[in-house]
Design a protein around this motif. Structure first.
Motif, short mmCIF file in Angstrom:
data_model
loop_
_atom_site.label_atom_id
_atom_site.label_comp_id
_atom_site.label_asym_id
_atom_site.label_seq_id
_atom_site.Cartn_x
_atom_site.Cartn_y
_atom_site.Cartn_z
N PHE A 1 29.30 8.52 39.55
CA PHE A 1 28.17 8.06 40.34
C PHE A 1 26.89 8.64 39.74
N THR A 2 25.75 8.10 40.18
CA THR A 2 24.45 8.51 39.65
C THR A 2 23.78 9.47 40.62
N LEU A 3 23.45 10.65 40.09
CA LEU A 3 22.87 11.69 40.94
C LEU A 3 21.47 11.38 41.44
N ASP A 4 20.79 10.44 40.76
CA ASP A 4 19.39 10.14 41.09
C ASP A 4 19.18 9.94 42.58
N TYR A 5 20.14 9.31 43.25
CA TYR A 5 19.96 8.88 44.63
C TYR A 5 20.63 9.81 45.62
N TYR A 6 20.90 11.04 45.19
CA TYR A 6 21.60 11.98 46.03
C TYR A 6 20.81 13.27 46.17
N ALA A 7 20.81 13.80 47.37
CA ALA A 7 20.39 15.19 47.52
C ALA A 7 21.51 16.07 46.98
N ILE A 8 21.14 17.16 46.33
CA ILE A 8 22.12 18.06 45.72
C ILE A 8 21.89 19.46 46.26
N GLY A 9 22.98 20.13 46.52
CA GLY A 9 22.88 21.50 47.00
C GLY A 9 23.78 22.44 46.23
N TRP A 10 23.33 23.66 46.10
CA TRP A 10 24.15 24.74 45.57
C TRP A 10 24.51 25.67 46.72
N PHE A 11 25.77 26.05 46.75
CA PHE A 11 26.29 26.92 47.80
C PHE A 11 27.10 28.02 47.13
N ARG A 12 27.31 29.09 47.84
CA ARG A 12 28.12 30.16 47.27
C ARG A 12 28.96 30.81 48.35
N VAL B 1 34.96 9.77 41.29
CA VAL B 1 33.72 10.41 41.68
C VAL B 1 33.96 11.91 41.80
N GLN B 2 33.23 12.66 41.04
CA GLN B 2 33.39 14.10 41.15
C GLN B 2 32.18 14.86 40.64
N LEU B 3 32.07 16.11 41.09
CA LEU B 3 31.07 17.05 40.62
C LEU B 3 31.80 18.21 39.97
N VAL B 4 31.29 18.65 38.84
CA VAL B 4 31.92 19.76 38.13
C VAL B 4 30.87 20.84 37.88
N PRO C 1 24.12 11.30 49.86
CA PRO C 1 23.17 10.21 49.57
C PRO C 1 22.04 10.05 50.59
N ARG C 2 22.09 10.78 51.68
CA ARG C 2 21.03 10.61 52.67
C ARG C 2 19.73 11.23 52.20
N ASP C 3 18.64 10.70 52.71
CA ASP C 3 17.30 11.15 52.30
C ASP C 3 16.58 11.71 53.51
N TRP C 4 17.07 12.78 54.03
CA TRP C 4 16.44 13.49 55.14
C TRP C 4 15.73 14.72 54.62
N PRO C 5 14.95 15.43 55.42
CA PRO C 5 14.29 16.65 54.95
C PRO C 5 15.28 17.58 54.26
N ASN D 1 17.98 13.75 35.56
CA ASN D 1 18.66 12.50 35.89
C ASN D 1 19.22 11.82 34.64
N ALA D 2 18.58 12.02 33.51
CA ALA D 2 19.08 11.42 32.28
C ALA D 2 20.46 11.97 31.92
N LYS D 3 20.69 13.23 32.27
CA LYS D 3 21.97 13.86 31.98
C LYS D 3 22.90 13.85 33.19
N ASN D 4 22.39 13.28 34.28
CA ASN D 4 23.19 13.22 35.50
C ASN D 4 23.69 14.60 35.92
N THR D 5 22.77 15.56 35.81
CA THR D 5 23.12 16.96 36.03
C THR D 5 22.03 17.66 36.84
N VAL D 6 22.46 18.56 37.69
CA VAL D 6 21.54 19.44 38.42
C VAL D 6 21.81 20.87 37.98
N TYR D 7 20.75 21.64 37.83
CA TYR D 7 20.87 23.01 37.34
C TYR D 7 20.42 24.00 38.42
#
Length: 128
Positions: free
Chosen positions: A27-38, A2-5, A100-104, A74-80
């Motif tokens: 893993f499948t990103l569909d069911y995950y909140a995703i964040g970008w950080f810097r 399991v990894q994010l690149v 994977p949590r679904d909070w605000p 979701n088809a590419k399992n990628t967030v931009y």
């Protein structure tokens, strides 16, 4: 495994654009909140933008509102993260994180910022 690149960073002039990608494997990103950080040199890591898993709601830091757009394919399992009108202060290493949590969505952004297991990230440098 399991990894994010993260990818898509680079050197760009002020006012330019970049599109960052966060690709998931194992893993499948569909069911995950995703964040970008810097994280810029000498500064703490900060949340830039997050997108929820359920309804696609988004959060943006005030510093990037109107310039950055987060989206998921979701088809590419990628967030931009589309970054326009880049400024020198956007220079940083950018990381993505999933939960994977679904909070605000803003709550998810805070949680991911605190609990993230950060990868290598991708360097964004905005300079003339």
């Amino acid at each position: 495994q399991v990894q994010l690149v993260e990818s898509g960073g680079g050197l760009v002039q002020p006012g330019g654009s970049l599109r960052l990608s966060c690709a998931a494997s194992g893993f499948t990103l569909d069911y995950y909140a995703i964040g970008w950080f810097r994280q810029a040199p000498g500064k703490e890591r900060e949340g830039v933008s997050c997108i929820s898993s359920s309804d696609g709601s988004t959060y943006y830091a005030d510093s990037v509102k109107g310039r950055f757009t987060i989206s998921r394919d979701n088809a590419k399992n990628t967030v931009y993260l589309q970054m326009n009108s880049l400024k020198p202060e956007d220079t940083a290493v950018y990381y993505c994180e999933a939960n994977p949590r679904d909070w605000p969505v803003h709550t998810m952004c805070v949680i991911m910022g605190l609990t993230g297991s950060w990868g290598k990230g991708t360097q964004v440098t905005v300079s003339s």
